[in-house]
Enzyme design. Structure first.
Site, PDB file in Angstrom:
ATOM      1  N   ILE A 103      80.852   5.745  23.504  1.00  0.00           N
ATOM      2  CA  ILE A 103      81.325   4.511  24.136  1.00  0.00           C
ATOM      3  C   ILE A 103      81.271   4.601  25.661  1.00  0.00           C
ATOM      4  CG2 ILE A 103      82.749   3.777  22.187  1.00  0.00           C
ATOM      5  CD1 ILE A 103      85.199   4.824  23.784  1.00  0.00           C
ATOM      6  N   HIS A 111      80.677  17.864  18.491  1.00  0.00           N
ATOM      7  CA  HIS A 111      79.681  16.817  18.695  1.00  0.00           C
ATOM      8  C   HIS A 111      78.677  17.265  19.745  1.00  0.00           C
ATOM      9  CE1 HIS A 111      83.168  15.925  21.251  1.00  0.00           C
ATOM     10  NE2 HIS A 111      82.376  15.264  22.082  1.00  0.00           N
ATOM     11  N   LEU A 112      77.411  16.975  19.458  1.00  0.00           N
ATOM     12  CA  LEU A 112      76.314  17.269  20.368  1.00  0.00           C
ATOM     13  C   LEU A 112      75.931  15.976  21.064  1.00  0.00           C
ATOM     14  CD1 LEU A 112      76.219  19.428  18.022  1.00  0.00           C
ATOM     15  CD2 LEU A 112      73.792  19.607  18.514  1.00  0.00           C
ATOM     16  N   HIS A 113      75.895  16.013  22.376  1.00  0.00           N
ATOM     17  CA  HIS A 113      75.463  14.863  23.173  1.00  0.00           C
ATOM     18  C   HIS A 113      73.954  14.979  23.406  1.00  0.00           C
ATOM     19  CE1 HIS A 113      79.501  13.640  24.832  1.00  0.00           C
ATOM     20  NE2 HIS A 113      79.777  14.887  24.492  1.00  0.00           N
ATOM     21  N   GLY A 137      83.101  19.193  24.129  1.00  0.00           N
ATOM     22  CA  GLY A 137      84.141  19.291  23.121  1.00  0.00           C
ATOM     23  C   GLY A 137      85.571  19.249  23.593  1.00  0.00           C
TER      24      GLY A 137
END
Length: 141
Positions: free
Chosen positions: A30, A93-95, A86
């Site tokens: 977001i 989560h991987l960006h 993280g």
């Protein structure tokens, strides 16, 4: 208590979903660095990425690679950035995002108020690119 990511995975709250398989989902953040900024998230709530089972870790990185190929096709960026931080959500989560410059590799420059229409447009471009690359069975709508 479920993380916000688990709530997105379980469809309890909305998200701009891009990819879904039995082990993970990918959806837009977001607060993107660039339009197209995607998070690859395991279904399992595992806080720290080093605690992932090795097979799940390998799967997440493989999906991040495929999504990154889609980002290249959809946005033709100078690079595709990848980061694991993280600290914001206790769920691995991987960006991955279409990076234009090294200066983007910081959360301080994230867009805190992205245009919803541009987010939707970017999601459609990425989904189309992933479908064109042969990953249509995993692309969400």
């Amino acid at each position: 208590m479920s993380t916000i990511f688990t709530k997105i995975i379980n469809r309890e709250i909305p998200g701009r979903l891009i990819w879904e398989d039995e082990h993970c989902l990918a959806f837009f953040t977001i607060e993107p660095f660039q339009y197209g900024h995607t998070l690859v998230v395991p279904r399992l709530e595992i806080d720290h990425w080093v605690d992932l089972p090795e097979q799940l870790s390998a799967h997440l990185f493989a999906v991040a690679h495929k999504v990154s190929r889609g980002l290249v096709k959809a946005f033709d960026p100078a690079r595709v950035g990848m980061m694991i931080a993280g600290f914001d959500v206790p769920h691995t989560h991987l960006h991955v995002w279409p990076a234009l410059d090294q200066s983007e590799f910081t959360f301080e420059q994230a867009n805190r108020n992205p245009d919803p229409a541009l987010m939707d447009e970017a999601a459609e471009k990425l989904r189309a690119a992933l479908t064109d690359l042969g990953y249509g069975e995993f692309v969400t709508s």
